[in-house]
Design a protein around this motif. Structure first.
Motif, PDB file in Angstrom:
ATOM      1  N   THR A 152      -5.263   7.036  -5.338  1.00  0.00           N
ATOM      2  CA  THR A 152      -6.420   6.605  -5.776  1.00  0.00           C
ATOM      3  C   THR A 152      -6.721   5.122  -5.283  1.00  0.00           C
ATOM      4  O   THR A 152      -7.497   4.518  -5.626  1.00  0.00           O
ATOM      5  N   SER A 153      -6.015   5.135  -3.987  1.00  0.00           N
ATOM      6  CA  SER A 153      -5.874   3.577  -3.398  1.00  0.00           C
ATOM      7  C   SER A 153      -7.332   3.372  -2.847  1.00  0.00           C
ATOM      8  O   SER A 153      -7.840   2.270  -2.577  1.00  0.00           O
ATOM      9  N   VAL A 212       4.095  11.034  -8.015  1.00  0.00           N
ATOM     10  CA  VAL A 212       3.996   9.981  -7.484  1.00  0.00           C
ATOM     11  C   VAL A 212       2.443   9.263  -7.315  1.00  0.00           C
ATOM     12  O   VAL A 212       1.829  10.477  -6.689  1.00  0.00           O
ATOM     13  N   HIS A 213       2.155   8.328  -7.608  1.00  0.00           N
ATOM     14  CA  HIS A 213       0.685   7.970  -7.642  1.00  0.00           C
ATOM     15  C   HIS A 213       0.600   6.837  -6.935  1.00  0.00           C
ATOM     16  O   HIS A 213       1.208   5.406  -7.402  1.00  0.00           O
ATOM     17  N   LYS A 214       0.101   6.747  -5.960  1.00  0.00           N
ATOM     18  CA  LYS A 214      -0.540   5.350  -5.112  1.00  0.00           C
ATOM     19  C   LYS A 214      -1.612   4.955  -5.605  1.00  0.00           C
ATOM     20  O   LYS A 214      -2.876   5.386  -5.453  1.00  0.00           O
ATOM     21  N   MET A 215      -1.557   3.948  -6.507  1.00  0.00           N
ATOM     22  CA  MET A 215      -2.749   3.193  -6.912  1.00  0.00           C
ATOM     23  C   MET A 215      -3.407   2.212  -5.847  1.00  0.00           C
ATOM     24  O   MET A 215      -4.814   2.170  -5.991  1.00  0.00           O
ATOM     25  N   SER A 216      -2.686   1.615  -5.135  1.00  0.00           N
ATOM     26  CA  SER A 216      -3.244   0.730  -3.970  1.00  0.00           C
ATOM     27  C   SER A 216      -2.230   0.447  -3.155  1.00  0.00           C
ATOM     28  O   SER A 216      -1.289   1.211  -3.059  1.00  0.00           O
ATOM     29  N   ASP A 241       3.820   0.455   0.149  1.00  0.00           N
ATOM     30  CA  ASP A 241       3.508   1.914   0.575  1.00  0.00           C
ATOM     31  C   ASP A 241       4.346   2.126   1.854  1.00  0.00           C
ATOM     32  O   ASP A 241       3.863   2.385   3.237  1.00  0.00           O
ATOM     33  N   THR A 242       5.736   2.060   1.929  1.00  0.00           N
ATOM     34  CA  THR A 242       6.638   2.193   2.993  1.00  0.00           C
ATOM     35  C   THR A 242       7.788   3.071   2.756  1.00  0.00           C
ATOM     36  O   THR A 242       7.967   3.371   1.588  1.00  0.00           O
ATOM     37  N   ASP A 243       8.361   3.694   3.899  1.00  0.00           N
ATOM     38  CA  ASP A 243       9.280   4.604   3.652  1.00  0.00           C
ATOM     39  C   ASP A 243      10.336   3.903   2.792  1.00  0.00           C
ATOM     40  O   ASP A 243      11.028   4.499   1.677  1.00  0.00           O
ATOM     41  N   GLU A 244      10.535   2.989   3.095  1.00  0.00           N
ATOM     42  CA  GLU A 244      11.792   1.893   2.094  1.00  0.00           C
ATOM     43  C   GLU A 244      11.342   1.871   0.659  1.00  0.00           C
ATOM     44  O   GLU A 244      12.452   2.018  -0.160  1.00  0.00           O
ATOM     45  N   ALA A 245      10.024   1.355   0.320  1.00  0.00           N
ATOM     46  CA  ALA A 245       9.548   1.445  -0.884  1.00  0.00           C
ATOM     47  C   ALA A 245       9.649   2.749  -1.771  1.00  0.00           C
ATOM     48  O   ALA A 245      10.096   2.867  -2.958  1.00  0.00           O
ATOM     49  N   LEU A 254      -0.436  -1.709  -2.532  1.00  0.00           N
ATOM     50  CA  LEU A 254       0.907  -2.531  -2.889  1.00  0.00           C
ATOM     51  C   LEU A 254       1.276  -1.980  -4.312  1.00  0.00           C
ATOM     52  O   LEU A 254       2.516  -2.293  -4.512  1.00  0.00           O
ATOM     53  N   VAL A 255       0.752  -0.945  -4.737  1.00  0.00           N
ATOM     54  CA  VAL A 255       1.132  -0.722  -6.182  1.00  0.00           C
ATOM     55  C   VAL A 255       1.197   0.780  -6.179  1.00  0.00           C
ATOM     56  O   VAL A 255       0.301   1.510  -6.162  1.00  0.00           O
ATOM     57  N   GLY A 256       2.451   1.237  -6.725  1.00  0.00           N
ATOM     58  CA  GLY A 256       2.637   2.759  -7.123  1.00  0.00           C
ATOM     59  C   GLY A 256       3.377   2.862  -8.198  1.00  0.00           C
ATOM     60  O   GLY A 256       3.937   2.263  -8.792  1.00  0.00           O
ATOM     61  N   TRP A 257       3.248   4.254  -8.864  1.00  0.00           N
ATOM     62  CA  TRP A 257       3.796   4.550 -10.055  1.00  0.00           C
ATOM     63  C   TRP A 257       4.501   5.772  -9.773  1.00  0.00           C
ATOM     64  O   TRP A 257       4.031   6.739  -9.084  1.00  0.00           O
ATOM     65  N   VAL A 258       5.635   6.116 -10.522  1.00  0.00           N
ATOM     66  CA  VAL A 258       6.510   7.276 -10.594  1.00  0.00           C
ATOM     67  C   VAL A 258       6.414   7.757 -12.258  1.00  0.00           C
ATOM     68  O   VAL A 258       6.929   7.136 -12.877  1.00  0.00           O
TER      69      VAL A 258
END
Length: 178
Positions: A52-53, A123-127, A156-160, A129-133
């Protein structure tokens, strides 16, 4: 009289020693019983992804790859725990999520492989910079959640995403496994 008192003291010490030996023996037996406890049989459904970013650039392929890597890291993190016995869900399609084939079907499939618990999530990508599990561990015998949690992560990277998966596995171990 002194001999009687000494004999009495020795007898009491002997009784105390026997009592402590019995306690130690009981402790050893109890710890052995707990060590042989059956592991929790857990089936893990594929996590879903929601974005929803509102970002303009299409990142579908990147997110699909990250979601697969998230699932692998989560599985690896949980499989290292001796208290958990992971079993594979017998899904016929590529997806095995709460949306496809659905929670009722997933629960049935988990029971067919003798799972006692089912892990579902998103997994929810809100923006950017911010994600939720968001995940839940469901008790298949009682048909109710044992654990229902929201975790946040940054980036929002592989590492994150990898770190989010590893943290999710530790959180499940700590808070959700009976």
């Amino acid at each position: 009289m002194l001999k009687v008192q000494c004999a009495e003291v020795r007898f009491r010490l002997f009784e105390c020693g026997r009592f402590f030996l019995a306690l130690i023996g009981a402790g050893v037996l109890a710890s052995a019983a707990f060590a042989d406890a059956e592991p929790t049989i857990l089936a893990v459904a594929d996590f879903e992804f929601k974005d929803t970013s509102g970002e303009v650039r299409d990142q579908t392929a990147e997110h699909e790859a990250r979601l697969k890597a998230f699932g692998v890291a989560l599985h690896d993190g949980l499989s290292g725990n001796q208290k958990i016995d992971l079993v594979a869900l017998p899904c016929q399609t590529e997806q095995c999520t709460i949306r496809d084939p659905g929670l009722v079907d997933l629960s049935k499939r988990a029971r067919t492989v003798s799972a006692k618990y089912l892990l579902i999530g998103q997994v929810h990508k809100m923006s950017t910079l911010v994600g939720w599990v968001k995940f839940a561990v469901l008790d298949l015998n009682d048909n109710k959640p044992v654990c229902d949690r929201y975790l946040t992560y940054r980036g929002d990277t592989d590492e994150a995403w990898r770190r989010a998966a590893e943290f999710t596995a530790r959180d499940i171990e700590k808070h959700c496994i009976p």
